[in-house]
Write an enzyme that holds these catalytic residues in place. Structure first.
Site, PDB file in Angstrom:
ATOM      1  N   ILE A  83       3.175   4.426  -0.548  1.00  0.00           N
ATOM      2  CA  ILE A  83       4.389   4.712  -1.314  1.00  0.00           C
ATOM      3  C   ILE A  83       5.059   3.411  -1.759  1.00  0.00           C
ATOM      4  CG2 ILE A  83       6.752   5.605  -1.070  1.00  0.00           C
ATOM      5  CD1 ILE A  83       5.530   7.878   0.669  1.00  0.00           C
ATOM      6  N   LYS A 100      14.283   9.449  10.780  1.00  0.00           N
ATOM      7  CA  LYS A 100      14.487   9.699   9.354  1.00  0.00           C
ATOM      8  C   LYS A 100      15.833  10.391   9.096  1.00  0.00           C
ATOM      9  CE  LYS A 100      10.752   7.792   7.796  1.00  0.00           C
ATOM     10  NZ  LYS A 100      10.832   6.602   6.929  1.00  0.00           N
ATOM     11  N   ARG A 120       0.849  -1.203   0.000  1.00  0.00           N
ATOM     12  CA  ARG A 120       0.000   0.000   0.000  1.00  0.00           C
ATOM     13  C   ARG A 120       0.881   1.248   0.000  1.00  0.00           C
ATOM     14  NH1 ARG A 120      -1.338   1.649   5.769  1.00  0.00           N
ATOM     15  NH2 ARG A 120      -0.320   0.125   7.114  1.00  0.00           N
ATOM     16  N   TYR A 133      10.180  10.463  15.279  1.00  0.00           N
ATOM     17  CA  TYR A 133      10.067  10.216  13.829  1.00  0.00           C
ATOM     18  C   TYR A 133      11.125  11.020  13.075  1.00  0.00           C
ATOM     19  CZ  TYR A 133       7.979   9.877   9.140  1.00  0.00           C
ATOM     20  OH  TYR A 133       7.770   9.647   7.798  1.00  0.00           O
ATOM     21  N   ASN A 146      11.296   0.698   2.596  1.00  0.00           N
ATOM     22  CA  ASN A 146      10.216   1.693   2.590  1.00  0.00           C
ATOM     23  C   ASN A 146       9.323   1.623   3.829  1.00  0.00           C
ATOM     24  OD1 ASN A 146       7.899   3.387   1.285  1.00  0.00           O
ATOM     25  ND2 ASN A 146       6.980   1.387   1.743  1.00  0.00           N
ATOM     26  N   ASP A 199       7.710  -8.916   9.750  1.00  0.00           N
ATOM     27  CA  ASP A 199       7.589  -7.764  10.649  1.00  0.00           C
ATOM     28  C   ASP A 199       8.994  -7.178  10.796  1.00  0.00           C
ATOM     29  OD1 ASP A 199       7.455  -5.971  12.728  1.00  0.00           O
ATOM     30  OD2 ASP A 199       6.266  -7.263  14.039  1.00  0.00           O
ATOM     31  N   VAL A 200       9.226  -6.027  10.175  1.00  0.00           N
ATOM     32  CA  VAL A 200      10.590  -5.491  10.148  1.00  0.00           C
ATOM     33  C   VAL A 200      11.026  -4.883  11.477  1.00  0.00           C
ATOM     34  CG1 VAL A 200      10.490  -5.075   7.649  1.00  0.00           C
ATOM     35  CG2 VAL A 200       9.978  -3.196   9.246  1.00  0.00           C
TER      36      VAL A 200
HETATM   37  P1  NDP Z   1       1.568   3.799   4.995  1.00  0.00           P
HETATM   38  O1  NDP Z   1       1.189   3.979   6.420  1.00  0.00           O
HETATM   39  O2  NDP Z   1       0.566   4.026   3.939  1.00  0.00           O
HETATM   40  O3  NDP Z   1       2.234   2.348   4.796  1.00  0.00           O
HETATM   41  C1  NDP Z   1       3.234   1.937   5.678  1.00  0.00           C
HETATM   42  C2  NDP Z   1       3.840   0.673   5.161  1.00  0.00           C
HETATM   43  O4  NDP Z   1       4.850   0.242   6.086  1.00  0.00           O
HETATM   44  C3  NDP Z   1       2.806  -0.435   5.063  1.00  0.00           C
HETATM   45  O5  NDP Z   1       3.029  -1.182   3.901  1.00  0.00           O
HETATM   46  C4  NDP Z   1       3.093  -1.267   6.305  1.00  0.00           C
HETATM   47  O6  NDP Z   1       2.808  -2.639   6.151  1.00  0.00           O
HETATM   48  C5  NDP Z   1       4.587  -1.100   6.458  1.00  0.00           C
HETATM   49  N1  NDP Z   1       4.977  -1.398   7.832  1.00  0.00           N
HETATM   50  C6  NDP Z   1       4.722  -0.653   8.935  1.00  0.00           C
HETATM   51  N2  NDP Z   1       5.192  -1.288  10.033  1.00  0.00           N
HETATM   52  C7  NDP Z   1       5.741  -2.445   9.607  1.00  0.00           C
HETATM   53  C8  NDP Z   1       6.382  -3.522  10.248  1.00  0.00           C
HETATM   54  N3  NDP Z   1       6.559  -3.560  11.581  1.00  0.00           N
HETATM   55  N4  NDP Z   1       6.826  -4.552   9.488  1.00  0.00           N
HETATM   56  C9  NDP Z   1       6.657  -4.542   8.139  1.00  0.00           C
HETATM   57  N5  NDP Z   1       6.068  -3.554   7.469  1.00  0.00           N
HETATM   58  C10 NDP Z   1       5.604  -2.513   8.199  1.00  0.00           C
HETATM   59  O7  NDP Z   1       2.837   4.763   4.795  1.00  0.00           O
HETATM   60  P2  NDP Z   1       3.409   5.524   3.512  1.00  0.00           P
HETATM   61  O8  NDP Z   1       3.231   4.706   2.311  1.00  0.00           O
HETATM   62  O9  NDP Z   1       2.902   6.902   3.558  1.00  0.00           O
HETATM   63  O10 NDP Z   1       4.942   5.595   3.944  1.00  0.00           O
HETATM   64  C11 NDP Z   1       5.947   4.763   3.386  1.00  0.00           C
HETATM   65  C12 NDP Z   1       7.297   5.314   3.826  1.00  0.00           C
HETATM   66  O11 NDP Z   1       7.407   6.674   3.398  1.00  0.00           O
HETATM   67  C13 NDP Z   1       7.479   5.341   5.330  1.00  0.00           C
HETATM   68  O12 NDP Z   1       8.823   5.021   5.645  1.00  0.00           O
HETATM   69  C14 NDP Z   1       7.183   6.775   5.698  1.00  0.00           C
HETATM   70  O13 NDP Z   1       7.802   7.164   6.889  1.00  0.00           O
HETATM   71  C15 NDP Z   1       7.750   7.492   4.500  1.00  0.00           C
HETATM   72  N6  NDP Z   1       7.215   8.836   4.284  1.00  0.00           N
HETATM   73  C16 NDP Z   1       5.889   9.029   4.025  1.00  0.00           C
HETATM   74  C17 NDP Z   1       5.418  10.309   3.794  1.00  0.00           C
HETATM   75  C18 NDP Z   1       3.989  10.600   3.472  1.00  0.00           C
HETATM   76  O14 NDP Z   1       3.635  11.785   3.364  1.00  0.00           O
HETATM   77  N7  NDP Z   1       3.129   9.603   3.284  1.00  0.00           N
HETATM   78  C19 NDP Z   1       6.316  11.478   3.873  1.00  0.00           C
HETATM   79  C20 NDP Z   1       7.685  11.138   4.148  1.00  0.00           C
HETATM   80  C21 NDP Z   1       8.111   9.867   4.348  1.00  0.00           C
HETATM   81  P3  NDP Z   1       1.291  -3.200   6.417  1.00  0.00           P
HETATM   82  O15 NDP Z   1       0.499  -2.774   5.221  1.00  0.00           O
HETATM   83  O16 NDP Z   1       1.492  -4.669   6.515  1.00  0.00           O
HETATM   84  O17 NDP Z   1       0.823  -2.557   7.682  1.00  0.00           O
END
Ligand code: NDP
Length: 254
Positions: free
Chosen positions: A22, A163, A20, A159, A92, A65-66
């Site tokens: 990014i 980053k 899902r 956070y 990511n 689970d990372v």
């Molecule tokens: P989402 O919340 O939409 O998705 C987060 C993703 O990270 C999901 O696929 C989730 O998996 C995965 N995830 C979270 N925790 C774990 C875990 N313990 N183990 C494995 N997978 C995990 O976030 P975004 O797509 O918005 O963000 C993606 C990246 O971009 C992140 O690193 C975020 O910090 C960074 N970012 C995002 C911004 C934004 O505006 N959206 C801005 C700047 C940076 P699952 O679906 O299984 O829960």
């Protein structure tokens, strides 16, 4: 042809948080360019993986689970075992946890650091083995503008620090392993429309500030990040390493 430099045919890529937001945007871009993409997430989403296959993309799925170092190591090892190589690693997966520092719990702090920063270290570390053995590779870490500036109005010191750590890990590993033909870069996104930011855009105290701080009158999309990821993961960026590429509609200009 210059466009050929963006092709990834025959390459194997692992993308965390790929089902899902990014991560899905990045997985889609890499798969469209011809890579075999191993999608990973914490919660399995077979429908999303099947939809990628239905588009004709070569994809596999591995759950992990990372936040757990052993699972990160197994994930990288298992991904490399699928084709016998790992050409591209995209770290990511991430979480945003808001809260004032004076009452931020140890549990929340550890969660943010475990997922956003420590997992990146362990994944890069594990990927070095196959990448060095095969003569090179590419790593891409997703940082944030919050690793460059103290974002407002939401309180999120942990956070931001996680980053900033991702950015410096990126530069350090890039420098240390350039001689092994391993390039390591990061993307620092601004505000992108995903589940992570949906609450903020619905918040009347936050959304106007986010919009006012972003010169371009739009919210970024996972496709915006996917396109940049394709550049950084492909031979098109063959002389780029240790870079933190900001994609934020101009946010950090203010
Ligand atoms: P989402 O919340 O939409 O998705 C987060 C993703 O990270 C999901 O696929 C989730 O998996 C995965 N995830 C979270 N925790 C774990 C875990 N313990 N183990 C494995 N997978 C995990 O976030 P975004 O797509 O918005 O963000 C993606 C990246 O971009 C992140 O690193 C975020 O910090 C960074 N970012 C995002 C911004 C934004 O505006 N959206 C801005 C700047 C940076 P699952 O679906 O299984 O829960």
């Amino acid at each position: 042809m210059i466009l050929d430099l963006f092709r990834l045919d025959g390459k194997t890529a692992l993308v965390t948080g790929a089902t899902r937001g990014i991560g899905l945007g990045i997985a889609t871009a890499l798969a469209e360019a011809g890579a075999r993409v191993i999608m990973s997430s914490r919660v399995p989403k077979p429908d999303v993986v099947q939809a990628m296959k239905d588009k004709g993309f070569q994809v596999d799925y591995l759950q992990a689970d990372v936040s757990k170092p052993a699972e990160v190591r197994h994930l990288v090892r298992d991904a490399a075992a699928i084709t016998g190589r790992l050409d591209i690693l995209v770290n990511n997966a991430g979480v945003a946890q808001h809260g004032q520092t004076h009452d931020f719990t140890e549990e929340f702090y550890r969660k943010v650091m475990d997922i956003n920063l420590d997992s990146v270290f362990y994944a890069c570390q594990a990927a070095l083995e196959p990448m060095r053995r095969q003569g090179g590779g590419v790593m891409l870490n997703i940082g944030s503008i919050s690793g460059l500036i103290s974002n407002v109005p939401q309180p999120q010191a942990a956070y931001n620090a996680s980053k900033a750590g991702v950015h410096m890990l990126t530069k350090s590993i890039a420098s240390d392993y350039a001689a092994d033909n391993i390039r390591v870069n990061a993307i620092a996104p601004g505000y992108i429309a995903t589940d992570m930011t949906a609450g903020g855009y619905a918040n009347p105290d936050w959304a106007p500030v986010w919009r006012a701080m972003t010169p371009m009158p739009k919210v970024g999309t996972p496709e915006d990040i996917g396109a940049a990821a394709l550049y950084l993961c492909s031979p098109a960026s063959g002389y780029v390493t240790g870079e933190v590429l900001v994609i934020d509609g101009g946010y950090v200009t203010r």
